[in-house]
Design a protein around this motif. Structure first.
Motif: not given
Lengths: 118, 675
Positions: A92-96, A98-99, B557, B576-578
């Protein structure tokens, strides 16, 4: 730390990878091998069940990034399921989210692949 | 002279005899001491001592012979008074006694060396006992003691003879002679034996010259005689035992040379840098020890990728490269194949008729036998030591054993040199990494900006020599400061390279981008094209506006920034995204900005997952809760104290000095007024 296992089984048109233990820089190559094998066998619908995954590092996350492009190019996808709260937090932190599609339950992910076929 | 004679005549005759005997014995003792001292200083190996002794005996016998021919008839009387009757007799008897006494002394000394060779504790005891009996027997002969008719002197003589026999069996020196020296020693022993028998016979005879000695001094006569008997018996035994040792001399010599060569080899093995020296010594020694016709040593190396084998002949003796190739590679023989297939000792008794080598006959290789010993290192074949001999069936078990030992030595030396090469390589790598570490340290801020309203404190520690964590505090203008923290996926060298790239990108973008969000968007675009597929970077970029007292941040991220104020603690997890994970539009959609209005004493803590994911031996993670709790408790501290407190808590938690991941921490404390 190096205690990591990959179990692979095939569902209906879907390959399911079960991860167990610690996925870090040392064990990431094992997962790479597993993905490479699926791609070689042209199995592009992949569900990764993270029920027994206790830890994932950035190197472990990198493995998904390395193969997802190839898989999606071939009309497939990687879907992630059954994450513990701790592992989900890393994703979640890395925005996964969304991907990748992340499901609570493996069956949901398998059904999702079925829906798209229709 | 006249005075002495007149005094002598006046004195009682017997006391004169006693005084004379004392003077004679005393002067002989002095001469002996002089000779013994001289003798010690001369180097004496057994064969040399024997040949010298032989020469002396021959000369003495010559002298005796001449004396016997020319001796006047009055010599035949054994009366002690003879001595005073004629000047000729006086001079002659002094001369012959002196010569033979010195000879006896030399016999004694030479035998002492031979007896003492490789001596045991008892050897010395027996030899001393012999000396005691000899001196006792001699003393018994002193005229004033008058023992002539008694039994006691016989005991001394018998004892001396017994001890002579016992000492005569101390023949260790023979064993260590070379075959050639043994042949010499046989000849000398028999010659000595015969000449000493002649001397014995002379001393036992009633010849006038012998009488001259007896009448000169009976004790010296006994001394000469006993030593001559000792010599006779000793060299008689020596002759026989050398004769028996002769057939085994060659084997013994071979063993000896094996031992010597092994000793030399062991020394060479430790000198890894002289590898050529070592292999040349090995082939040379194999040549000598096995008495081989030709010897060569070949080493195999295998290509890591193709597995192809290459052969290098590192040393050869008495054989051409062409011939080695005939042995090794010839299509029909494939001798090398045999050894590669089963790395065992290969013994070919007859090169011309063994099925494995018979084609060599047509190729003009000389007949003979071949022995090939594989060199093994960790069970892997690394080479072969070959030797050929001129005749069929000529390698024996000894040859096989000694060549095996040689082969082992070469294997060890090769192993050693490889280990050293590897450790040099490792040392070089370590040095390079140290340079990289130093350079990476310089990529991090050497000094943090000093601004009256803000306190900064920061630290970054890598778990390996270099890491993928990055932070910076950048002076953007008088009114604003940029704060960035980033974490490259993975660890080590690749992460370090990306970290350097990120620094470059952030530094250049910080001057042109107005908002943190914009900076991250453009950084993502740049990084997307240059990062590997599986690499990405998490980052937070924040701009501190000093006049407005705001902190504007965007998160790509990365771990949420911990914001601590008097009232609340918050992990600011804006969406945000990495960096490097997805294309511009998705990244742009996902990334949002947060603005925090700062109040005096507010603290913002930027950190990497090395802090929150630091784990103890039970695999428990340090986690967010502990971080928040510590920061909360310490919120009145300075930024520096806060940084130390967090870092110490993490170290205390993991229970060791080294981290498993890179750890970075930036603490910002706002000391200005709120707007």
């Amino acid at each position: 730390m190096t205690d990591f296992k990959i179990h692979h089984r095939d569902g209906e048109g879907v390959s399911i990878i079960e991860l167990k233990g610690y996925l870090d820089a040392h064990t990431a190559p094992d997962l790479e091998t597993a993905f490479q094998k699926l791609i070689d066998e042209k199995k592009y619908n992949v569900v990764v069940n993270c029920r027994d995954l206790s830890y994932i590092s950035s190197a472990g996350l990198g493995v998904f990034m390395a193969y997802v492009e190839d898989i999606r190019k071939n009309m497939g996808d990687i879907k992630l399921t059954n994450m513990s709260a701790k592992v989900y937090n890393v994703f979640d932190l890395l925005g996964f989210p969304l991907l990748y599609e992340i499901f609570k339950d493996e069956q949901e992910a398998v059904l999702r692949f079925g829906e798209r076929k229709k | 002279m006249y005075d002495v004679v007149s005094v002598a005549v006046k004195m009682e005759f017997s006391s004169l005899v006693v005084i004379r005997e004392f003077v004679v014995i005393l002067s002989f003792v002095l001469i002996s001491l002089y000779i013994i001292n001289r003798y010690k200083s001369s180097p004496h190996s057994a064969p040399k001592g024997i040949s010298r002794l032989f020469l002396m005996i021959v000369l003495s016998l010559l002298f005796i012979g001449i004396a016997i021919i020319f001796q006047p008839p009055e010599f035949y009387s054994r009366d002690a008074m003879n001595f005073y009757r004629s000047a000729v007799f006086m001079i002659f008897s002094t001369l012959i006694t002196l010569i033979l006494a010195v000879l006896a002394l030399y016999i004694m000394l030479t035998l002492r060396d031979l007896v003492f060779f490789k001596r045991k504790k008892t050897t010395r005891r027996y030899y001393l006992a012999y000396l005691v009996f000899v001196f006792a027997a001699c003393a018994g002969e002193l005229s004033f003691i008058h023992l002539e008719d008694m039994f006691i002197p016989h005991i001394f003589y018998a004892g001396a003879i017994c001890l002579i026999v016992m000492n005569s069996f101390k023949q260790n020196w023979i064993v260590y002679l070379s075959k050639r020296e043994k042949v010499y020693s046989i000849v000398y022993s028999i010659l000595l034996f015969i000449s000493l028998i002649m001397l014995d016979v002379f001393l036992a005879s009633g010849l006038g010259s012998n009488n001259a000695i007896v009448s000169y001094s009976k004790p010296l006569h006994s001394f000469i005689w006993l030593n001559a008997i000792f010599g006779t018996i000793y060299f008689g035994v020596a002759f026989i035992s050398t004769l028996f040792h002769l057939p085994t001399a060659e084997v013994f010599e071979k063993k000896q040379s094996e031992l010597n060569s092994l000793h030399n080899l062991s020394r060479l093995v430790t000198q890894v840098f002289d590898f050529n020296d070592l292999v040349n010594t090995v082939t040379q020694m194999t040549m000598e020890v096995c008495d081989a016709r030709s010897v060569w040593l070949e080493l195999f190396s295998f290509d890591d990728k193709t597995g192809e084998m290459s052969v290098e002949v590192v040393s050869k003796k008495n054989i051409t490269h062409e011939e080695i190739e005939l042995y090794g590679k010839s299509d029909s023989t494939q001798l090398r194949r045999y050894i590669l297939d089963s790395p065992k000792v290969l013994l070919i008794e007859d090169i011309w008729f063994d099925r494995r080598t018979k084609s060599l006959k047509e190729k003009g290789v000389a007949r003979g036998s071949l022995l090939s010993i594989p060199l093994l290192s960790h069970g892997k074949l690394i080479g072969v030591l070959h030797a050929t001999k001129e005749f069929q069936n000529s390698f024996d078990q000894e040859d096989i054993d000694v060549m095996k030992t040689f082969a082992d030595h070469v294997s060890i030396a090769i192993e050693n040199s490889r280990l050293i090469a590897r450790s040099i390589e490792r040392e070089r790598y370590h040095q390079e990494m140290m340079v990289a570490q130093k350079m990476q340290k310089r990529l991090l801020p050497q000094q943090l900006p000093v601004i009256s309203a803000v306190e900064f404190a920061a630290i970054s520690e890598s778990s390996l020599e270099v890491g993928g964590d990055y932070y910076d505090v950048i002076n953007l203008s008088d009114e604003s400061v940029g704060i960035v923290i980033g974490d490259v996926s993975g660890k080590g060298v690749s992460a370090a390279f990306y970290m350097a790239e990120v620094k470059g990108i952030v530094l250049s973008l910080s001057k042109i981008c107005r908002t943190p969000r914009e900076l991250l968007l453009r950084a993502n675009d740049t990084l997307l094209s240059s990062l590997e597929k599986n690499a990405f970077i998490s980052a937070v970029y924040a701009v501190l506006d000093i006049s407005k007292a705001t902190l504007t941040m965007a998160r790509a991220g990365h771990c949420p920034v911990l914001y601590i104020s008097d009232e609340t603690s918050e992990l600011i997890k804006s969406s945000g995204i990495g960096l490097g994970l997805t294309n511009g539009s998705q990244f742009e959609q996902a990334t949002e900005e947060r603005i925090i209005k700062l109040k005096r004493g507010d603290i913002c803590i930027f950190y990497t997952d090395g802090i929150t994911e630091a784990h103890n031996e039970n695999m428990e993670e340090f986690g967010y809760e502990r971080l928040v709790k510590i920061a909360r408790e310490c919120r009145d501290c300075s930024a520096e104290a806060m940084k130390d407190e967090i870092l110490n808590s993490v170290k205390a938690f993991i229970g060791q000095e080294t981290y498993s991941d890179d750890v970075t921490l930036v603490v910002v404390k706002w000391l200005g007024n709120s707007n």
